[in-house]
Design an enzyme around this catalytic site. Sequence first.
Site, short mmCIF file in Angstrom:
data_model
loop_
_atom_site.label_atom_id
_atom_site.label_comp_id
_atom_site.label_asym_id
_atom_site.label_seq_id
_atom_site.Cartn_x
_atom_site.Cartn_y
_atom_site.Cartn_z
N CYS A 141 -12.18 -16.77 2.46
CA CYS A 141 -11.72 -15.47 2.96
C CYS A 141 -10.90 -14.73 1.91
O CYS A 141 -11.40 -13.83 1.24
CB CYS A 141 -10.95 -15.65 4.26
SG CYS A 141 -9.69 -16.96 4.21
N ALA A 146 -20.32 -31.63 3.45
CA ALA A 146 -21.69 -31.15 3.28
C ALA A 146 -22.64 -31.88 4.21
O ALA A 146 -23.47 -31.26 4.88
CB ALA A 146 -22.13 -31.33 1.82
N LYS A 188 -0.96 -30.83 3.98
CA LYS A 188 -2.40 -30.62 4.21
C LYS A 188 -2.96 -31.52 5.31
O LYS A 188 -4.16 -31.78 5.35
CB LYS A 188 -3.17 -30.83 2.91
CG LYS A 188 -2.91 -29.74 1.88
CD LYS A 188 -3.63 -30.00 0.58
CE LYS A 188 -5.12 -29.89 0.70
NZ LYS A 188 -5.83 -30.09 -0.58
N TYR A 194 0.85 -1.18 0.00
CA TYR A 194 0.00 0.00 0.00
C TYR A 194 0.89 1.24 0.00
O TYR A 194 2.11 1.15 0.05
CB TYR A 194 -0.97 -0.05 1.17
CG TYR A 194 -1.82 -1.31 1.17
CD1 TYR A 194 -2.31 -1.84 -0.03
CD2 TYR A 194 -2.10 -2.00 2.35
CE1 TYR A 194 -3.07 -3.01 -0.04
CE2 TYR A 194 -2.87 -3.16 2.34
CZ TYR A 194 -3.34 -3.67 1.14
OH TYR A 194 -4.09 -4.82 1.12
N GLN A 237 -14.15 -36.46 1.06
CA GLN A 237 -13.01 -36.04 0.24
C GLN A 237 -12.00 -35.21 1.05
O GLN A 237 -10.84 -35.11 0.65
CB GLN A 237 -13.51 -35.22 -0.96
CG GLN A 237 -14.27 -36.03 -1.99
CD GLN A 237 -13.38 -37.03 -2.70
OE1 GLN A 237 -12.30 -36.71 -3.17
NE2 GLN A 237 -13.83 -38.27 -2.77
N CYS A 246 -10.05 -23.37 11.72
CA CYS A 246 -9.62 -22.89 10.41
C CYS A 246 -8.55 -23.83 9.88
O CYS A 246 -7.68 -24.28 10.63
CB CYS A 246 -9.04 -21.49 10.54
SG CYS A 246 -8.09 -20.93 9.10
N GLY A 272 -7.22 -14.27 13.30
CA GLY A 272 -8.19 -13.74 12.36
C GLY A 272 -9.08 -14.80 11.76
O GLY A 272 -10.27 -14.92 12.09
N GLN A 282 -10.31 -20.49 0.80
CA GLN A 282 -11.35 -20.53 -0.23
C GLN A 282 -12.40 -19.44 -0.03
O GLN A 282 -12.89 -18.86 -1.00
CB GLN A 282 -12.04 -21.90 -0.23
CG GLN A 282 -11.19 -23.02 -0.80
CD GLN A 282 -11.96 -24.33 -0.90
OE1 GLN A 282 -13.18 -24.37 -0.94
NE2 GLN A 282 -11.23 -25.43 -0.93
N CYS A 315 -7.46 -22.89 4.18
CA CYS A 315 -7.75 -23.20 2.78
C CYS A 315 -7.84 -21.94 1.94
O CYS A 315 -7.62 -21.98 0.72
CB CYS A 315 -9.05 -24.00 2.66
SG CYS A 315 -10.55 -23.07 3.06
#
Length: 642
Positions: free
Chosen positions: A346, A391, A428, A167, A418, A339, A315, A344, A342
């Site tokens: 955020c 899911a 991972k 920045y 998965q 958390c 965070g 995906q 990942c």
Amino acid sequence: MFPKLFSPIRLKGLELKNRIILPAMGTKFTTDSSMTDQLIDFHVARTKGGTGLNIMECTGVHAPSTPGRFFSIAEDKYIPGFKRFNQAIHEAGGKTCIQLWQGSIAVASDPKAMIIVASDMQLSPEYTVPGASHELIAELTECFGQAARRSVESGFDCIEVHMAHNYILHSFLSGGINRRTDEYGGSLENRARFPLAVIRAIRAQMPEDMPLLMRIDAHDDYLEGGLTIEEVIQFCKWAKDAGVDVLDISRGNIISAALKYEVPPIDLQWGFNIENAARIRQETGMLTIGVGRINDPAFAEEILESDKVDMVVIGRGQIADPEFCNKAREGRVDEIVRCVGCNQGCYDANERADIPFISCLQNPACGHEAEYAIVSTDAPKTVLIAGGGMAGMELASILKQRGHNPILFEKSNTLGGQFILAGLAPRKAEMKAAAIHRGQQLQKMGVDVRLNTALTPAVIEEIKPDIVVNAAGAMPIKLKVPGAELANVYSYPEILQGERIPDGHVVVIGGGLVGLETAEYLLHNGCKITVIEMLDTIGADLGSTRKIIVMENLYGAGVDMLTSTKCVEIKPEGVVVEHEGKTEILPCDAVAVAVGAQSTSLPELEECCHRLGIEYHCIGDALKPRRAIDATAEAAKLAHAV
């Protein structure tokens, strides 16, 4: 539990009840830079969850250069909205901070926003953005000061000035970005001139006992001539004299691979930046906040007990679980939803136009705090769920909390689907652990989980449920080319699960996430790797931060990656491919197939439900193979609609 983590700390005239900071994180919760109920609900949830200090995300100080999806305090008209924000947080028992910001090239996401750079920057052969003039530097300095005045009037408890991440203030301070030859360029003293003027302008508008924080990179990564940690330490000493009270030590920039350090993915180790913060703290004598994949209360306690920093940023851990702090403080650590880094929901949300605002794979209620509040049902229903992946577990969890009766059927011997497989890829393991943990939490909640049991029409006829949901996920696509059944052909699940491991030279068919992780796994087993991909891009389904790390590792290991290359046949001696209209053979010892997945349809269940008049739904990969975050989002939406 965790006495140091939950001990109070005083920042000048402000006392925080604990040492956990909810940092500034871009949300896209606004479209016109003004305050929204969505942002307030997000912060109130984490305030009630026990966090010590809420830092309002980067907030523009200069109206012409503030993008619409970023909040602004560049004009007095924004003060009422911020007063409302502060009132809500204060009534919930929290303390507030605002992060003052001018984004330099980061504002380019909005074509209407003015781009400001430290020195001339060529964006194309036809167009160069000129470095900020002396008049614009003076204007920005005044804007920061006036933004501080508005922040005080709005009721914030403290202010943070953003001096990192490419920045504008970092761009002036860093010799890797600032190429000026006037009094604002060259030596560190010159490069620090504008940032220090900004600090003084902010401090002049603040009450004496109000703390001023500064977010700054520990050093520059991947930038030739960039800031060294010694230069940062020197600048922090000057900043202290100019009025800064607390250091918030970050890392990374948006113009190089150092982006991976800004919002570090699962691939980076916990606390990777803490030693830098500890050194800066020791040499400046200033109160210091440590940052960098701290998402476990025991680890945070260890950092604080070792006297490396004074406070820690948690965070994404609080995105995944707004009750993180309360659960940790009360000893309910096993109840924390973790958390997994990942990115995906955020960070990727801030890069993709098709994602309206941040969310979370582990917490689909992020951004939906008001509408997804748990409301007990007055009409309990029995819901049969086929599939114990992410899911299915998310659906069962919310339904149980609402008072429904979910029964989860999983044909394997473990929950996680998965995600368990994904957790076998290099770096991972946290994903596998998180999936197992969610399964354990589900069973502790009292959900009826039936492992090694498939949901069948006979079971539906016996139980006569109100609703049946197919959450059975997806199965690997089988390659349909001559030779696909040869003995030297392996599927990615059997490789990652260690059932069959090839050796020698392996051609991996598929250059998406699964193919690249399979390639990395095989590298660890000593294989030579060639990756082929039909599309013109490798890793198209990877978010930018994870892609940086995966691609660095593959390139570093000498992996050959061929795009626009189609497999047409597999032979014992190699893979026959088509590339640029030519057919050739790639010699190899083995072939790994990782070309994606296809939905697990359960037509027999759907037909049974139709015949019996039972409501039927299909969610997640069973509907269409996508990312895990899409699966949990659909599960949450359905669970709250029942």
